[in-house]
Design an enzyme around this catalytic site. Structure first.
Site, mmCIF file in Angstrom:
data_model
loop_
_atom_site.group_PDB
_atom_site.id
_atom_site.type_symbol
_atom_site.label_atom_id
_atom_site.label_comp_id
_atom_site.label_asym_id
_atom_site.label_seq_id
_atom_site.Cartn_x
_atom_site.Cartn_y
_atom_site.Cartn_z
ATOM 1 N N ASP A 164 0.783 10.370 1.868
ATOM 2 C CA ASP A 164 0.606 9.494 0.815
ATOM 3 C C ASP A 164 0.142 10.590 -0.597
ATOM 4 O O ASP A 164 -0.803 10.499 -0.848
ATOM 5 C CB ASP A 164 -0.655 8.561 1.055
ATOM 6 C CG ASP A 164 -0.956 7.720 -0.110
ATOM 7 O OD1 ASP A 164 0.043 7.749 -0.955
ATOM 8 O OD2 ASP A 164 -2.337 7.217 -0.251
ATOM 9 N N SER A 170 0.846 -1.435 0.112
ATOM 10 C CA SER A 170 -0.002 -0.042 0.136
ATOM 11 C C SER A 170 0.904 1.282 0.121
ATOM 12 O O SER A 170 1.601 1.343 0.908
ATOM 13 C CB SER A 170 -0.787 -0.062 1.351
ATOM 14 O OG SER A 170 -1.293 1.314 1.707
ATOM 15 N N GLY A 171 0.554 2.145 -0.835
ATOM 16 C CA GLY A 171 1.067 3.472 -0.932
ATOM 17 C C GLY A 171 1.043 4.299 0.288
ATOM 18 O O GLY A 171 1.795 4.867 0.894
ATOM 19 N N LEU A 172 -0.447 3.992 0.917
ATOM 20 C CA LEU A 172 -0.700 4.759 2.099
ATOM 21 C C LEU A 172 0.254 4.190 3.253
ATOM 22 O O LEU A 172 0.700 5.114 3.986
ATOM 23 C CB LEU A 172 -2.200 4.759 2.485
ATOM 24 C CG LEU A 172 -2.418 5.381 3.653
ATOM 25 C CD1 LEU A 172 -2.290 6.988 3.952
ATOM 26 C CD2 LEU A 172 -4.020 5.045 3.871
ATOM 27 N N GLU A 184 -3.387 4.244 -11.006
ATOM 28 C CA GLU A 184 -4.635 4.997 -11.086
ATOM 29 C C GLU A 184 -4.689 6.170 -11.949
ATOM 30 O O GLU A 184 -3.722 6.848 -12.131
ATOM 31 C CB GLU A 184 -4.945 5.553 -9.243
ATOM 32 C CG GLU A 184 -3.966 6.432 -9.152
ATOM 33 C CD GLU A 184 -3.998 6.420 -7.603
ATOM 34 O OE1 GLU A 184 -3.811 5.185 -6.747
ATOM 35 O OE2 GLU A 184 -4.161 7.710 -6.808
ATOM 36 N N ASN A 216 -3.758 11.025 -1.680
ATOM 37 C CA ASN A 216 -4.510 9.882 -1.186
ATOM 38 C C ASN A 216 -6.017 10.266 -1.408
ATOM 39 O O ASN A 216 -6.446 11.346 -1.247
ATOM 40 C CB ASN A 216 -4.416 9.812 0.196
ATOM 41 C CG ASN A 216 -5.193 8.427 0.799
ATOM 42 O OD1 ASN A 216 -6.480 8.670 1.255
ATOM 43 N ND2 ASN A 216 -4.682 7.252 0.566
ATOM 44 N N SER A 217 -6.571 9.056 -1.828
ATOM 45 C CA SER A 217 -8.151 9.359 -2.293
ATOM 46 C C SER A 217 -9.246 10.200 -1.275
ATOM 47 O O SER A 217 -10.072 10.457 -1.529
ATOM 48 C CB SER A 217 -8.705 8.067 -2.886
ATOM 49 O OG SER A 217 -7.904 7.581 -3.945
ATOM 50 N N ARG A 224 -6.931 1.450 -11.999
ATOM 51 C CA ARG A 224 -7.878 1.884 -10.884
ATOM 52 C C ARG A 224 -8.492 3.124 -11.440
ATOM 53 O O ARG A 224 -8.036 4.158 -11.592
ATOM 54 C CB ARG A 224 -6.811 2.357 -9.907
ATOM 55 C CG ARG A 224 -7.397 3.075 -8.737
ATOM 56 C CD ARG A 224 -6.820 2.717 -7.351
ATOM 57 N NE ARG A 224 -6.906 4.098 -6.536
ATOM 58 C CZ ARG A 224 -6.113 3.959 -5.229
ATOM 59 N NH1 ARG A 224 -5.443 2.895 -4.754
ATOM 60 N NH2 ARG A 224 -6.589 5.123 -4.538
ATOM 61 N N HIS A 229 -12.672 2.457 -7.351
ATOM 62 C CA HIS A 229 -12.577 3.070 -5.944
ATOM 63 C C HIS A 229 -13.783 4.032 -5.646
ATOM 64 O O HIS A 229 -14.398 4.751 -6.588
ATOM 65 C CB HIS A 229 -11.134 3.834 -5.905
ATOM 66 C CG HIS A 229 -10.704 3.881 -4.727
ATOM 67 N ND1 HIS A 229 -11.330 3.180 -3.567
ATOM 68 C CD2 HIS A 229 -9.589 4.616 -4.030
ATOM 69 C CE1 HIS A 229 -10.532 3.299 -2.438
ATOM 70 N NE2 HIS A 229 -9.676 4.321 -2.615
ATOM 71 N N ASP A 288 0.752 -1.153 -5.189
ATOM 72 C CA ASP A 288 0.164 0.061 -5.513
ATOM 73 C C ASP A 288 1.249 1.036 -6.022
ATOM 74 O O ASP A 288 2.039 1.408 -5.337
ATOM 75 C CB ASP A 288 -0.696 0.546 -4.127
ATOM 76 C CG ASP A 288 -0.943 1.921 -4.211
ATOM 77 O OD1 ASP A 288 -1.183 2.503 -5.104
ATOM 78 O OD2 ASP A 288 -1.396 2.592 -3.199
ATOM 79 N N ASP A 300 0.563 4.120 -7.468
ATOM 80 C CA ASP A 300 -0.020 5.451 -7.436
ATOM 81 C C ASP A 300 -0.385 5.580 -8.955
ATOM 82 O O ASP A 300 -1.126 4.887 -9.681
ATOM 83 C CB ASP A 300 0.750 6.493 -6.995
ATOM 84 C CG ASP A 300 1.042 6.320 -5.477
ATOM 85 O OD1 ASP A 300 0.220 5.452 -4.993
ATOM 86 O OD2 ASP A 300 1.659 6.681 -4.963
ATOM 87 N N LYS A 325 -0.134 12.405 -6.986
ATOM 88 C CA LYS A 325 -1.354 12.286 -6.481
ATOM 89 C C LYS A 325 -1.313 12.456 -5.107
ATOM 90 O O LYS A 325 -0.219 12.910 -4.437
ATOM 91 C CB LYS A 325 -1.777 10.668 -6.816
ATOM 92 C CG LYS A 325 -0.868 9.964 -6.250
ATOM 93 C CD LYS A 325 -0.854 9.582 -4.790
ATOM 94 C CE LYS A 325 -2.113 8.976 -4.076
ATOM 95 N NZ LYS A 325 -2.384 7.401 -4.141
HETATM 96 C C1 SPV Z 1 -3.438 2.734 -0.440
HETATM 97 O O1 SPV Z 1 -3.436 1.837 0.357
HETATM 98 O O2 SPV Z 1 -2.590 3.392 -0.666
HETATM 99 C C2 SPV Z 1 -4.424 2.887 -1.574
HETATM 100 C C3 SPV Z 1 -5.833 2.607 -0.994
HETATM 101 O O3 SPV Z 1 -4.292 3.400 -2.546
HETATM 102 S S1 SPV Z 1 -6.640 3.649 -0.172
HETATM 103 O O4 SPV Z 1 -5.631 4.434 0.485
HETATM 104 O O5 SPV Z 1 -7.622 3.314 0.396
HETATM 105 O O6 SPV Z 1 -6.995 4.865 -1.235
HETATM 106 MG MG MG Z 2 -2.416 4.178 -2.717
#
Ligand code: SPV
Ligand code: MG
Length: 589
Positions: free
Chosen positions: A55, A43-45, A111, A119-120, A155, A186, A82, A84, A117
């Protein structure tokens, strides 16, 4: 062949929905695998959070790749990285695919947002990339992969960016058309309704992936029923860790004692298990070799006192090797010296008062004939060791580490440590093992002899007069694997030939000394090399030796005012009175 990518594809082809959990390092990934998840989401986060940065592409591709590689190395299940937005444009995507695929990652996910980017779930800027640009990235990724099993997950962030379902469907279709192996749709809605609506209105043929972070009430069964093929719990690992760590740290800070939190933290054993400590140890045992690991040490310490010396009073319940010298037995001192220089495989031949030889970590071999046989017979009780490098140390000597290090550094199949200082204060009552050498000792006190260049011509304790002798054999010998095999074969041969006959200076083979076998070896043309030393050892054969050793050891105790003087210990015992015991009477067997 890409095994993990193949495995991921196989899992996706099965009926069950795949459950995947996020990780940020090897340890968290291993926990994901242990919990039974099908794959790990790098996971990027999580990876950013683990470095306490947003993130938002603050880290670089190298940082994410390094983390993903650690994650991948820690688990046997496939890893989905992930990535990004692909860390730039299509050219960057080409490089990332090459790197991630080469690192063994099974799938990447990119994505359709603009680089860099964010974080979403962060309100505000969620800028979508132009569709054509993202299609170009997918094409680039698919063309760059080597293994056909490697997967590219596209994504769709249209719902995150507030563009609505129509745009989400349009993009999903375009990405599938471009070659995407799966679509991650997402949503940051608080309920799964938006996702459900997307699924119901989409007829795409590739597997659908969701990340239900914002709609946690949804169940895996519901998602499976709707046709979702993979659910990613993207960030539970780091969130669980943060909560547990801060709670425990707060409690510890308040309580001021570890006791307050021990019930809430993993045991050290759990950590060791996660680190695969047992495999590490097994591999270490199999492969780690230190300089002198190949050596086994044999210490014959079986003989009983027969010298009618006052020292015998201290030996009624123990062999000479267990004699106490300033609070430690002679043997213990020698074993400590051996361990200090990395010699661990130590075999002590016991006989007289064998029960008194009670040191940890040594192998003991009992010589049942200790009262009849002599030292050669004792040494050969360890016969099975005579196919490797060996060090033979008589049990009544005290030595310094440098002497052994010097010996171990010598080339040669059979090397004896010899000393010529006996001549300076020769005691006819002492029954020394004398050596006639090919080259006479160099005159003068200072010598430089880094190697065992000299050779023994004769060795013995009876037949060589002191004026003929060049050296005294100290009682320390080094045998290479070849040397030990040769002496073993020679021993076997002589045992057959001399069973009941005199063998050099011994009346029969059972009573042979080590020097008798060496003399036989010399006569059969074997080179017996000599390493000359003139310090670093002493023998404990009588009351005077014993007193002198105690005195020297007491002086050798390091104190602030009187630095350790190892030179004192190293002076050989040259002016000792009283009957010698080695070889003559069997006491040193
Ligand atoms: C991540 O885990 O980095 C994601 C998923 O991209 S989220 O953070 O839920 O967007
Ligand atoms: Mg991510």
């Amino acid at each position: 062949m890409h095994q993990k990518a193949q495995r991921l594809r196989r899992l996706l082809a099965q009926a069950d929905i795949l459950q995947v959990a996020g990780a940020h390092n090897g340890l968290s990934a291993r926990l994901v695998e242990q919990a039974g998840f099908d794959a790990v989401w790098a996971s990027g986060l999580e990876i950013s959070a683990a470095q306490a940065v947003p993130d938002a592409n603050i880290l670089t591709m190298k940082d994410y790749l390094e983390a993903a590689s650690c994650i991948n190395e820690a688990v046997t299940i496939p890893v989905i990285a992930d990535c990004d937005t692909g860390y730039g444009n299509a050219n960057n995507v080409i490089r990332l695919v090459k790197k991630y695929e080469a690192a063994g990652i099974a799938a990447i996910c990119i994505e359709d947002k603009c680089f860099p980017k964010v974080n979403s779930y962060i309100p505000g800027r969620q800028e979508l990339a132009p569709l054509a640009e993202f299609v170009g990235k997918i094409r680039a990724a698919k063309d760059a992969q080597v293994s056909p099993d490697f997967m590219v997950i596209a994504r769709v962030e249209a719902l995150i960016a507030g563009w609505g379902l129509e745009e989400a469907w349009r993009r999903a279709d375009a990405y599938v058309e471009a070659g995407a192996d799966a679509i991650l749709i997402h949503s940051k809605a608080k309920t799964p309704d938006e996702i459900k609506a997307f699924i119901e209105g989409w007829s795409g043929s590739v597997p659908l992936v969701v990340v239900p972070t914002s709609y946690p009430q949804v169940t895996v069964q519901q998602l499976a029923d709707w046709g979702v093929r993979m659910v990613i719990y993207a960030n539970v690992g780091v969130r669980a860790a943060v909560q547990a760590m801060s709670r425990v740290l707060d409690r510890l800070r308040q309580a001021g004692s570890l006791q307050a939190v021990t019930g809430e933290i993993a045991s050290l054993q759990t950590i060791f298990d996660l680190q695969e400590m047992s495999r590490f140890q097994a591999e270490g045992k199999k492969y780690l070799r230190r300089a002198h690991d190949s050596y086994a040490v044999i210490i014959p310490a079986a003989g009983q006192p027969q010298s009618y010396d006052p020292l015998d009073a201290l030996l009624h319940d123990r062999p000479v090797a267990m004699l106490e010298l300033q609070g430690k037995s002679l043997l213990q001192r020698n074993v400590e010296t051996l361990r200090q220089i990395g010699l661990q495989q130590i075999t002590v031949i016991t006989g007289y008062r064998a029960e008194a030889v009670n040191l940890e970590g040594i192998t003991k071999i009992f010589n049942p004939e200790f009262s009849r046989g002599h030292i050669l017979h004792s040494i050969m009780q360890a016969r099975e060791l005579f196919d490797q490098d060996l060090l033979i140390l008589y049990g009544d000597i005290l030595f310094e580490p440098f002497l052994l290090l010097k010996l171990l550094g010598c080339e040669g199949d059979i090397v004896l440590v010899v000393d010529n200082s006996f001549a300076q204060g020769y005691n006819p009552n002492k029954n020394l093992d004398l050596v006639v050498a090919r080259d006479k000792p160099q005159p003068g006190k200072r010598r430089f002899m880094p190697q065992a260049c000299n050779r023994a011509v004769r060795i013995g304790h009876r037949s060589i007069a002191s004026h003929e002798a060049d050296y005294e054999f100290v009682g320390i010998a080094k045998l290479s694997g070849t040397g030990s095999r040769r002496l073993r074969d020679l021993y076997d041969d002589c045992q057959r030939l001399f069973r009941d006959r005199a063998f050099h200076e011994a009346p029969n083979f059972l009573q042979a000394s080590f020097t008798d076998l060496l003399q036989e070896a010399i006569e059969r043309g074997q080179s017996v090399q000599l390493l000359e030393v003139n310090s670093g050892w002493m023998e404990i054969q009588n009351w005077q030796d014993y007193q002198r050793a105690c005195q020297l050891l007491a002086q050798a105790q390091p104190t602030l005012s009187q630095p350790h003087d190892s030179g004192q210990l190293s002076r050989p015992a040259v002016a000792l009175a009283g009957p010698g015991r080695r070889c003559q009477d069997g006491s040193l067997v």
